[in-house]
Scaffold this active site. Structure first.
Site, short mmCIF file in Angstrom:
data_model
loop_
_atom_site.label_atom_id
_atom_site.label_comp_id
_atom_site.label_asym_id
_atom_site.label_seq_id
_atom_site.Cartn_x
_atom_site.Cartn_y
_atom_site.Cartn_z
CD GLU A 72 -4.38 5.51 10.82
OE1 GLU A 72 -4.58 6.64 10.35
OE2 GLU A 72 -5.29 4.70 11.03
C1 LIG Z 1 -4.90 -6.01 7.24
C2 LIG Z 1 -5.44 -4.69 6.78
C3 LIG Z 1 -6.38 -4.03 7.56
C4 LIG Z 1 -6.93 -2.82 7.12
N1 LIG Z 1 -7.91 -2.22 7.88
C5 LIG Z 1 -8.54 -1.11 7.39
C6 LIG Z 1 -9.66 -0.54 8.07
O1 LIG Z 1 -10.06 -0.99 9.15
N2 LIG Z 1 -10.29 0.52 7.52
C7 LIG Z 1 -9.89 1.07 6.34
O2 LIG Z 1 -10.51 2.02 5.89
N3 LIG Z 1 -8.83 0.55 5.65
C8 LIG Z 1 -8.15 -0.52 6.15
N4 LIG Z 1 -7.10 -1.08 5.46
C9 LIG Z 1 -6.69 -0.48 4.20
C10 LIG Z 1 -5.41 0.33 4.32
O3 LIG Z 1 -5.65 1.50 5.04
C11 LIG Z 1 -4.90 0.60 2.88
O4 LIG Z 1 -4.39 -0.63 2.40
C12 LIG Z 1 -3.84 1.69 2.85
O5 LIG Z 1 -4.44 2.94 3.09
C13 LIG Z 1 -3.09 1.75 1.52
O6 LIG Z 1 -3.99 1.85 0.45
P1 LIG Z 1 -3.91 0.83 -0.79
O7 LIG Z 1 -3.84 -0.55 -0.23
O8 LIG Z 1 -4.99 1.16 -1.73
O9 LIG Z 1 -2.50 1.13 -1.45
P2 LIG Z 1 -2.20 2.29 -2.52
O10 LIG Z 1 -2.75 3.58 -2.03
O11 LIG Z 1 -2.59 1.82 -3.87
O12 LIG Z 1 -0.60 2.36 -2.43
C14 LIG Z 1 0.25 1.45 -3.14
C15 LIG Z 1 1.68 1.99 -3.09
O13 LIG Z 1 1.73 3.29 -3.71
C16 LIG Z 1 2.23 4.26 -2.80
N5 LIG Z 1 1.49 5.51 -2.93
C17 LIG Z 1 0.18 5.67 -3.19
N6 LIG Z 1 -0.14 6.98 -3.16
C18 LIG Z 1 0.99 7.65 -2.86
C19 LIG Z 1 1.30 9.02 -2.67
N7 LIG Z 1 0.38 10.00 -2.78
N8 LIG Z 1 2.59 9.35 -2.38
C20 LIG Z 1 3.54 8.40 -2.25
N9 LIG Z 1 3.28 7.09 -2.41
C21 LIG Z 1 2.02 6.71 -2.71
C22 LIG Z 1 2.04 3.67 -1.41
O14 LIG Z 1 3.00 4.18 -0.49
C23 LIG Z 1 2.20 2.18 -1.67
O15 LIG Z 1 3.56 1.83 -1.61
C24 LIG Z 1 -6.51 -2.26 5.90
C25 LIG Z 1 -5.52 -2.92 5.14
C26 LIG Z 1 -5.01 -4.11 5.56
C27 LIG Z 1 -3.98 -4.81 4.72
#
Ligand SMILES: Cc1cc2nc3c(=O)[nH]c(=O)nc-3n(C[C@H](O)[C@H](O)[C@H](O)COP(=O)(O)OP(=O)(O)OC[C@H]3O[C@@H](n4cnc5c(N)ncnc54)[C@H](O)[C@@H]3O)c2cc1C
Length: 591
Positions: free
Chosen positions: A430
């Site tokens: 979120e």
């Molecule tokens: C247990 C669990 C349940 C989940 N449930 C759902 C679900 O029900 N539905 C769903 O759709 N998703 C779900 N997710 C996914 C979750 O929403 C994503 O993991 C989250 O949005 C972060 O995306 P990412 O993991 O690709 O990290 P990334 O976007 O790759 O981020 C990696 C790092 O880079 C930083 N970063 C990336 N972009 C930026 C930016 N523009 N500015 C500053 N910093 C940035 C982030 O802050 C982070 O520190 C779930 C994840 C987990 C672990």
């Protein structure tokens, strides 16, 4: 109230009651046409369900976990039984408006209920969270038929809902979503992969409704080409839709919650229907973002509360060392342990004040006769603060809880370990903390040139002045410390605004520190209010008054100074952060 349940989880009803009255629940109950007594009855029942049903299921859920067996997703049996009891009692719709089929109760009250349920078992409740959001989405954007097909099934809990947004290459950046809708034989179908989807597959209910963010048939690149689709696991004729669960992640926490990788359309395309307007999918989802972010703030609060409870029990039962008379002593006698318990308690309660305050703003924004514009502007500031501050603090409190347990805390089976492992993820989904920091600085401060935050500082300052005028040395100390924190935050805000054209990277570099500073200042404001309310209202017993006043002083002495010390990094530290990239690139460049 006598509750059975577990000896390691006892609903913290006096604190819930205090925080609810702090943000005027009685007034909000009356405004929504309900009596105060109803609120008490609801909290009592929620506490009973949390202690007797949800919490015991959490323990086995963590041990057994969810797993994939062939093409079946198996959930812990305890989850299935707990969910049945939850649905029978009709908890899904308590804060939904009556016209949606809900009970129309204030969100503030349902936030307290959610805290109880989450503290007892986040692994299960995180799967229930999208239900209310889905009903609201259907209500706003659904056709008459969609409303009649889906809403009753969701409200009774017969069908669960997922929010299917993330893909392997599209996490924070949803503009990179590749799942695509296409037309085939007069059907809309989906093809693509969704990852990390909470409760993405299971057999706990007769059907699962996926709310899928996907590229419209003619959608452009980026977020503007995304639409929202409904795709059901089972189609109306009972056959299985072309949606395959190919993995259930093995996670460090929330192990009972099935986190799925779903392939939509590995054969011919998953049948789906458009919800709302084409190419407006993300915008529609944003309608619910404030609620979803508040929900995750309450996850942070709940992890902190669970960890605090576990640690508070442990410190009186764990005997270690002897006193000067050679008698064995419990570890609570060690001042360092007391400091940790005090810190966990003060910060957990601050998370509660912040989450409940944010919920009360949402309630107030819907009441007639209020200054809606001002309330919404305040809510704009509180949403990233509640989400990011409560989850960062929640993890920190859970980590301290592990420290209090010593080596035992590091063993998988303990509650301390479970809360710590679970708390880690709340800062990630979120919107990560970094993303909320950007939202706070660019959209909430710079966009209105600091008007809404100035009004907020003025209101906080009035509380500080009020505390300074009280004839109690602890409260006077608290008031002075709050005024100093406001001054520091306000000066930092002014510098951010003055530097708004210095380049976005410079402002982002220490944005997360600024968010934590401002969040701590707001938490200090709520903590000061708690001390004032407790000491100036004879409703509260002497013990509660003493606790609130001492806790406010503790918060000002121990929690506020390190957060305010980051103002120097926020104001002067961008170069040091940005320079790191050069060393990083040099170290990683091929020789
Ligand atoms: C247990 C669990 C349940 C989940 N449930 C759902 C679900 O029900 N539905 C769903 O759709 N998703 C779900 N997710 C996914 C979750 O929403 C994503 O993991 C989250 O949005 C972060 O995306 P990412 O993991 O690709 O990290 P990334 O976007 O790759 O981020 C990696 C790092 O880079 C930083 N970063 C990336 N972009 C930026 C930016 N523009 N500015 C500053 N910093 C940035 C982030 O802050 C982070 O520190 C779930 C994840 C987990 C672990």
């Amino acid at each position: 109230m006598a509750l059975s349940g577990s000896d390691t989880f006892q609903p913290n009803l006096s604190e819930l009651d205090f925080a609810l009255s702090m943000w005027d629940l009685p007034e909000l109950m009356r405004a929504s046409g309900h009596s105060d007594d109803l609120a008490d009855a609801i909290i009592t029942e929620a506490a009973r369900l949390a202690a007797d049903v949800l919490f015991p299921a959490a323990l086995s859920g963590d041990k057994i976990g969810a797993y994939l067996d062939g093409d079946r997703v198996v959930l812990p049996a305890s989850y299935i039984e707990a969910y049945r009891v939850y649905c029978e009692a009709g908890w899904h719709g308590i804060s939904l408006p009556t016209e949606y089929g809900g009970q129309g109760l204030p969100l503030l009250l349902s936030t307290a209920v959610t805290e109880l349920f989450n503290t007892a078992n986040i692994g299960l409740t995180m799967g229930l969270m999208p239900a209310a959001a889905a009903v609201a989405l259907l209500h706003h954007y659904g056709t008459v038929e969609q409303k009649s097909v889906y809403i009753p099934k969701i409200l009774t809990g017969a069908w669960t809902v997922t929010m299917a947004m993330t893909e392997p290459q599209a996490g924070t950046d949803l503009g990179a979503i590749k799942t695509r809708a296409f037309s085939n034989n007069s059907f809309t179908k989906l093809k693509g992969e969704k990852s990390l989807i909470t409760f993405g597959d299971h057999e706990m209910t007769e059907n699962i409704i996926h709310l899928v963010l996907a590229r419209s048939p003619n959608g452009t690149d980026g977020t503007k080409g995304l639409s929202l689709y409904i795709a059901a696991k089972y189609l109306p004729d009972g056959t299985r839709n072309d949606i395959a669960c190919v993995a259930i992640e093995k996670k460090i926490g929330l192990r009972g919650s099935p986190t799925a990788t779903l392939i939509f359309g590995s054969v011919e395309g998953a049948k789906a229907e458009l919800l709302g307007n084409e190419n407006r999918g993300l915008e529609q989802m944003f309608l619910l973002m404030n609620r979803a972010r508040l929900n995750v703030a309450v996850f942070g609060l709940a992890s902190a509360e669970g960890a605090r409870q576990a640690a508070s029990k442990y410190v009186v039962s764990r005997i270690q060392g002897r006193d000067k008379n050679n008698n064995p002593v419990a570890i609570i006698n060690y001042p360092d342990v007391r400091r940790m318990i005090a810190s966990m308690t003060a910060r957990t309660e601050a998370c509660r004040y912040i989450a409940y305050y944010t919920a009360s703003l949402i309630d107030r924004s819907n009441l007639p006769g209020q200054n809606r514009g001002e309330i919404l502007a305040r809510l704009d500031i509180m949403t990233p603060i509640a989400k990011a501050w409560c989850t960062e603090i929640g993890f920190d409190v859970a980590s301290m809880g592990l420290q209090v347990h010593g080596g035992v805390g590091y063993i998988d089976d303990t509650d301390a370990s479970r809360y710590f492992r679970e708390a880690r993820v709340h800062t990630i989904y979120e919107g990560t903390t970094g993303v909320h920091a950007n939202d706070l600085i660019f959209r909430k401060l710079i966009r209105d040139e600091g008007v809404a935050i100035s009004t907020f500082y003025e209101e906080m300052r009035r509380t500080g002045e009020q505390a300074r005028a009280v004839r109690d040395t602890d409260i006077v100390f608290t008031g002075n410390a709050l005024l100093e924190a406001i001054e520091r935050c306000e000066a930092t805000t002014k510098l951010i605004l003055a530097n708004r054209n210095s380049g976005s990277a410079r402002l982002q570099a220490n944005g997360a520190h600024f968010l934590m500073m401002l969040g701590t200042c707001i938490a200090a404001w709520t903590t000061t209010q708690a001390a004032l309310i407790a000491s100036q209202n004879n409703r509260w017993p002497a013990q509660m008054v003493r606790k609130k006043v001492r806790q406010a002083r503790f918060f000002m002495q121990q929690v506020v100074p390190p957060a305010m010390a980051m103002s120097d990094a926020v104001v002067n530290g961008a170069d040091a952060v940005l320079a790191v990239i050069e060393d990083f690139q040099n170290a990683n460049s091929p020789h």
